[in-house]
Design a protein around this motif. Structure first.
Motif, mmCIF file in Angstrom:
data_model
loop_
_atom_site.group_PDB
_atom_site.id
_atom_site.type_symbol
_atom_site.label_atom_id
_atom_site.label_comp_id
_atom_site.label_asym_id
_atom_site.label_seq_id
_atom_site.Cartn_x
_atom_site.Cartn_y
_atom_site.Cartn_z
ATOM 1 N N PRO A 34 8.790 -6.579 -12.094
ATOM 2 C CA PRO A 34 8.497 -6.267 -10.692
ATOM 3 C C PRO A 34 8.607 -4.792 -10.351
ATOM 4 O O PRO A 34 7.960 -4.323 -9.403
ATOM 5 C CB PRO A 34 9.551 -7.088 -9.929
ATOM 6 N N HIS A 35 9.402 -4.032 -11.108
ATOM 7 C CA HIS A 35 9.563 -2.605 -10.827
ATOM 8 C C HIS A 35 8.389 -1.778 -11.333
ATOM 9 O O HIS A 35 8.325 -0.580 -11.100
ATOM 10 C CB HIS A 35 10.854 -2.079 -11.468
ATOM 11 N N GLY A 36 7.474 -2.391 -12.090
ATOM 12 C CA GLY A 36 6.312 -1.664 -12.595
ATOM 13 C C GLY A 36 6.382 -1.319 -14.062
ATOM 14 O O GLY A 36 5.381 -0.895 -14.646
ATOM 15 N N GLY A 37 7.548 -1.488 -14.704
ATOM 16 C CA GLY A 37 7.651 -1.230 -16.131
ATOM 17 C C GLY A 37 6.984 -2.338 -16.925
ATOM 18 O O GLY A 37 6.767 -3.445 -16.423
ATOM 19 N N CYS A 38 6.625 -2.040 -18.155
ATOM 20 C CA CYS A 38 6.004 -3.061 -18.992
ATOM 21 C C CYS A 38 6.422 -2.870 -20.440
ATOM 22 O O CYS A 38 6.861 -1.778 -20.845
ATOM 23 C CB CYS A 38 4.483 -3.034 -18.866
ATOM 24 N N ALA A 39 6.298 -3.943 -21.211
ATOM 25 C CA ALA A 39 6.639 -3.911 -22.631
ATOM 26 C C ALA A 39 5.571 -4.672 -23.395
ATOM 27 O O ALA A 39 5.327 -5.853 -23.114
ATOM 28 C CB ALA A 39 8.016 -4.522 -22.875
ATOM 29 N N PRO A 40 4.896 -4.031 -24.371
ATOM 30 C CA PRO A 40 3.881 -4.726 -25.159
ATOM 31 C C PRO A 40 4.503 -5.521 -26.301
ATOM 32 O O PRO A 40 5.448 -5.078 -26.947
ATOM 33 C CB PRO A 40 3.012 -3.583 -25.696
ATOM 34 N N VAL A 41 3.946 -6.711 -26.536
ATOM 35 C CA VAL A 41 4.349 -7.546 -27.665
ATOM 36 C C VAL A 41 3.101 -7.800 -28.511
ATOM 37 O O VAL A 41 2.078 -8.251 -27.992
ATOM 38 C CB VAL A 41 4.940 -8.884 -27.204
ATOM 39 N N ILE A 42 3.194 -7.493 -29.800
ATOM 40 C CA ILE A 42 2.090 -7.706 -30.727
ATOM 41 C C ILE A 42 2.355 -8.995 -31.511
ATOM 42 O O ILE A 42 3.391 -9.139 -32.159
ATOM 43 C CB ILE A 42 1.942 -6.525 -31.709
ATOM 44 N N LEU A 43 1.411 -9.938 -31.427
ATOM 45 C CA LEU A 43 1.510 -11.220 -32.104
ATOM 46 C C LEU A 43 0.557 -11.214 -33.299
ATOM 47 O O LEU A 43 -0.656 -11.028 -33.132
ATOM 48 C CB LEU A 43 1.150 -12.356 -31.149
ATOM 49 N N LEU A 44 1.105 -11.388 -34.498
ATOM 50 C CA LEU A 44 0.321 -11.272 -35.725
ATOM 51 C C LEU A 44 -0.281 -12.618 -36.112
ATOM 52 O O LEU A 44 0.409 -13.628 -36.173
ATOM 53 C CB LEU A 44 1.208 -10.757 -36.859
ATOM 54 N N ASP A 45 -1.589 -12.613 -36.428
ATOM 55 C CA ASP A 45 -2.325 -13.854 -36.650
ATOM 56 C C ASP A 45 -3.140 -13.762 -37.938
ATOM 57 O O ASP A 45 -3.938 -12.839 -38.121
ATOM 58 C CB ASP A 45 -3.267 -14.071 -35.458
ATOM 59 N N THR A 46 -2.946 -14.718 -38.849
ATOM 60 C CA THR A 46 -3.748 -14.766 -40.083
ATOM 61 C C THR A 46 -4.784 -15.885 -40.048
ATOM 62 O O THR A 46 -5.470 -16.117 -41.045
ATOM 63 C CB THR A 46 -2.851 -14.973 -41.317
ATOM 64 N N HIS A 47 -4.908 -16.570 -38.924
ATOM 65 C CA HIS A 47 -5.845 -17.697 -38.841
ATOM 66 C C HIS A 47 -7.260 -17.156 -38.624
ATOM 67 O O HIS A 47 -7.842 -17.276 -37.539
ATOM 68 C CB HIS A 47 -5.440 -18.646 -37.711
ATOM 69 N N LEU A 48 -7.821 -16.571 -39.676
ATOM 70 C CA LEU A 48 -9.115 -15.892 -39.617
ATOM 71 C C LEU A 48 -10.031 -16.447 -40.703
ATOM 72 O O LEU A 48 -9.590 -16.719 -41.827
ATOM 73 C CB LEU A 48 -8.937 -14.387 -39.810
ATOM 74 N N GLU A 49 -11.301 -16.572 -40.400
ATOM 75 C CA GLU A 49 -12.254 -17.122 -41.367
ATOM 76 C C GLU A 49 -12.377 -16.257 -42.611
ATOM 77 O O GLU A 49 -12.685 -16.756 -43.702
ATOM 78 C CB GLU A 49 -13.623 -17.299 -40.701
ATOM 79 N N VAL A 50 -12.153 -14.947 -42.453
ATOM 80 C CA VAL A 50 -12.280 -14.054 -43.602
ATOM 81 C C VAL A 50 -11.217 -14.336 -44.660
ATOM 82 O O VAL A 50 -11.390 -14.005 -45.833
ATOM 83 C CB VAL A 50 -12.218 -12.584 -43.142
ATOM 84 N N ASN A 51 -10.125 -14.974 -44.249
ATOM 85 C CA ASN A 51 -9.024 -15.245 -45.183
ATOM 86 C C ASN A 51 -9.284 -16.494 -46.005
ATOM 87 O O ASN A 51 -9.978 -17.421 -45.575
ATOM 88 C CB ASN A 51 -7.702 -15.407 -44.425
ATOM 89 N N ASP A 52 -8.703 -16.520 -47.189
ATOM 90 C CA ASP A 52 -8.719 -17.717 -48.017
ATOM 91 C C ASP A 52 -8.092 -18.862 -47.213
ATOM 92 O O ASP A 52 -7.103 -18.661 -46.488
ATOM 93 C CB ASP A 52 -7.916 -17.457 -49.291
ATOM 94 N N PRO A 53 -8.648 -20.082 -47.300
ATOM 95 C CA PRO A 53 -8.064 -21.206 -46.547
ATOM 96 C C PRO A 53 -6.569 -21.380 -46.774
ATOM 97 O O PRO A 53 -5.845 -21.813 -45.869
ATOM 98 C CB PRO A 53 -8.855 -22.418 -47.056
ATOM 99 N N ALA A 54 -6.064 -21.017 -47.952
ATOM 100 C CA ALA A 54 -4.637 -21.161 -48.238
ATOM 101 C C ALA A 54 -3.789 -20.185 -47.438
ATOM 102 O O ALA A 54 -2.577 -20.383 -47.295
ATOM 103 C CB ALA A 54 -4.385 -20.959 -49.729
ATOM 104 N N ASP A 55 -4.424 -19.122 -46.911
ATOM 105 C CA ASP A 55 -3.675 -18.077 -46.213
ATOM 106 C C ASP A 55 -3.813 -18.150 -44.697
ATOM 107 O O ASP A 55 -3.052 -17.495 -43.983
ATOM 108 C CB ASP A 55 -4.144 -16.694 -46.688
ATOM 109 N N ARG A 56 -4.758 -18.923 -44.217
ATOM 110 C CA ARG A 56 -5.002 -18.928 -42.771
ATOM 111 C C ARG A 56 -3.812 -19.474 -41.983
ATOM 112 O O ARG A 56 -3.564 -19.084 -40.849
ATOM 113 C CB ARG A 56 -6.263 -19.740 -42.461
ATOM 114 N N GLY A 57 -3.075 -20.400 -42.593
ATOM 115 C CA GLY A 57 -1.964 -21.027 -41.871
ATOM 116 C C GLY A 57 -0.630 -20.318 -41.993
ATOM 117 O O GLY A 57 0.387 -20.836 -41.530
ATOM 118 N N ILE A 58 -0.603 -19.115 -42.580
ATOM 119 C CA ILE A 58 0.681 -18.422 -42.768
ATOM 120 C C ILE A 58 1.410 -18.242 -41.446
ATOM 121 O O ILE A 58 2.633 -18.455 -41.356
ATOM 122 C CB ILE A 58 0.465 -17.057 -43.466
ATOM 123 N N THR A 59 0.685 -17.868 -40.407
ATOM 124 C CA THR A 59 1.329 -17.589 -39.117
ATOM 125 C C THR A 59 1.214 -18.759 -38.147
ATOM 126 O O THR A 59 1.413 -18.590 -36.947
ATOM 127 C CB THR A 59 0.713 -16.334 -38.474
#
Length: 547
Positions: A97-122
């Motif tokens: 409410p005071h106007g400050g902010c904090a960014p959070v980066i969420l890492l995602d491996t669920h991508l088609e470019v990845n091997d199917p065995a690796d998509r579910g890591i995250t």
């Protein structure tokens, strides 16, 4: 590994994640220039239901990142088992409410470019098996550091929240080669000092199972030649890669999360200097709206500067009791909704809500049912419990079944209800609506604990074994009560709990309403004003980040 951002984002399992979320919120309040990194955990941790026999039933708890966060136009790859695994960052922005902010980066491996065995890591928080756990920690530590560089962040200090992120300083170390001992040598040496100057490490657990270890065969298979195994043995353990040991050796400032925990960690890891920064909770998040309205009359700045709550002693008794009755009514309505059980608003409610695992001793209250019945017949009360057991923690699951068995045995004397699927939204109702907050860990296994701090913001006194934060906070009779003496034999805790309920706690509630309300106000002024995440983050900034 986990951050509790809001109830609709189930990327956390318990206290570690909730603390991380409160850290995000306080950093935004204080406008500290920090960025947070975690895994997206698309399928959450677990959604808990309870079978008729009291057994925990588990299912996935999915959420859609696109509903809460924004995908960023960047990606990096890490190499796992010889394959490139691409990582997409999502941006969640927490604004205060005071106007400050904090960014959070969420890492995602669920991508088609990845091997199917690796998509579910995250996909799932704390995935099953050492293979998946190491993959997740490669993505978090090595991938997280690369993502921040790719996004243009200039990081002065890296704060490792538990050993899960210990591969991050190892990644930094690779950029500080010293050369070779001699021309014929086959491996490089590295300069650890620049890395140690930039890394802060917080260890959170005295429980051995909480310190991740991986065989070097597995490390070699997953990470290849990322770091020479012979050298890694010198900084991460001779027999296996110990993530806590790796973080200790590559961090220049290390701390435990309570004074007692720092002492315990110092014994566990002799040779390292373990500081103590006691955990805290984000005050406006865990304060019930009825109490928030009262606190406005104490100081308009109470949410930003919780030290102002020292003035809560001057609140009107009737106003405090009215606020509590409102919060309690909401908890009892939740009990009715989830369990179809009507509790009596005119009887005290003792609440126990923890991760269900052995050392938390959820069964301590039920150690002697005859004694418990004697107390309940003289001073009637009610018990509300909640908590999830890890899918692989059979002992924790057995505790949940035992609680339900005891509830059936005590049905004629003492109402005991277990609320399924304990999560952030339910926790807010429980910490505000309790009359007494119970905590019974086996010392010295409680690193800190923060649920009692949240309850204190709502005037709820703590009844606890002297461990974790309570060992430094307890003022007997002024903000709660101790179960047993400091360093006393744990085998006596059950009897001491019954004695304290019989002789002190329940008589005060039943026979001295003015005295109980005076205690509630002292709980807020003595505990709520001290154990908050604003104070915690100011200490980290002054002592760890700016050292």
């Amino acid at each position: 590994m986990e951050i509790a951002l809001e109830p609709g984002i189930p990327t956390y399992s318990g206290g570690l994640g909730v603390l991380a979320g409160d850290t995000v919120r306080s950093c935004a309040d204080l406008e500290l220039p920090m960025v947070f990194v975690t895994l997206v955990s698309r399928k959450g941790y677990l959604r808990q239901s309870i079978a008729p026999d009291g057994s925990q039933q588990e299912s996935i708890d999915p959420w859609n990142p696109a509903d809460h966060a924004e995908p960023l136009d960047a990606a990096v790859a890490v190499r796992i088992e010889g394959r490139p695994v691409w990582i997409l960052p999502w941006l969640y922005m927490h604004a205060c409410p005071h106007g400050g902010c904090a960014p959070v980066i969420l890492l995602d491996t669920h991508l088609e470019v990845n091997d199917p065995a690796d998509r579910g890591i995250t996909d799932r928080l704390y995935g099953e098996g050492a293979d998946l756990r190491l993959k997740q920690e490669i993505v978090l530590g090595i991938g997280g550091e690369r993502i921040l560089r790719a996004l243009g962040f200039e990081i002065t200090t890296w704060h490792l929240n538990e050993g899960h992120a210990a591969l991050l300083p190892l990644s930094l170390l690779r950029r500080h080669p010293l050369g070779k001992d001699e021309p014929a040598a086959t491996t490089l040496r590295y300069d650890a000092e620049p890395v140690r100057e930039r890394c802060v490490f917080t260890t959170h657990t005295p429980v051995e199972a909480g310190h991740d270890r991986f065989s070097y065969d597995l490390v070699q298979r997953m990470m290849g030649d990322f770091f020479e195994i012979g050298q890694l043995r010198h900084i991460a353990g001779a027999e296996e890669l110990n993530m806590t040991r790796l973080a200790l050796n590559l961090s220049g400032w290390v701390n435990g999360v309570a004074t007692r925990h720092a002492e315990t960690a110092q014994r566990m890891f002799p040779g390292y200097h373990i500081h103590a920064v006691t955990n805290g909770v984000h005050v406006p998040t865990w304060t019930h709206p009825a109490f928030a309205a009262l606190f406005q009359t104490v100081s308009p700045e109470w949410a930003h500067d919780p030290g102002a709550l020292r003035g809560a002693d001057h609140l009107a008794d009737e106003a405090v009791w009215t606020a509590h009755r409102q919060a309690k009514g909401e908890l009892l309505a939740e009990v009715q909704h989830r369990c179809s059980t009507a509790l009596d608003p005119d009887l005290p409610v003792i609440v126990f809500a923890r991760r269900m695992t052995g050392y938390k001793r959820a069964d301590l209250l039920f150690s002697d049912l005859a004694q418990l019945r004697r107390v309940a017949r003289e001073f009637p009360f009610q018990v509300v419990m909640a908590g999830k057991a890890h899918p692989r923690d059979e002992g924790g699951k057995a505790l949940i079944r035992q609680v339900h068995e005891h509830a059936r045995e005590l049905a004629d004397t003492l109402p005991v209800v277990f609320l399924p699927n304990y999560e952030m939204g339910l926790a807010k109702k429980m910490v505000a609506g309790a009359d007494i907050w119970l905590n019974t860990p086996l010392p010295p296994m409680e690193a800190s604990g923060t649920s009692g701090m949240k309850a204190a913001l709502n005037g709820v006194p703590h009844l606890s074994v002297l461990d974790g934060w309570w060992a430094e906070a307890c003022e007997e009779g002024a903000n709660g009560w101790a179960i047993g003496s400091d360093g006393g034999p744990p085998a006596q805790h059950a009897g001491e709990l019954y004695d304290k309920l019989w002789s002190t706690v329940l008589p005060l509630w039943h026979h001295d309403r003015a005295g109980w309300i005076a205690l509630m106000k002292q709980v807020i002024s003595r505990t709520g004003s001290r154990f908050h995440s604003q104070r915690m983050m100011r200490r980290y900034a002054a002592e760890a980040y700016l050292r």
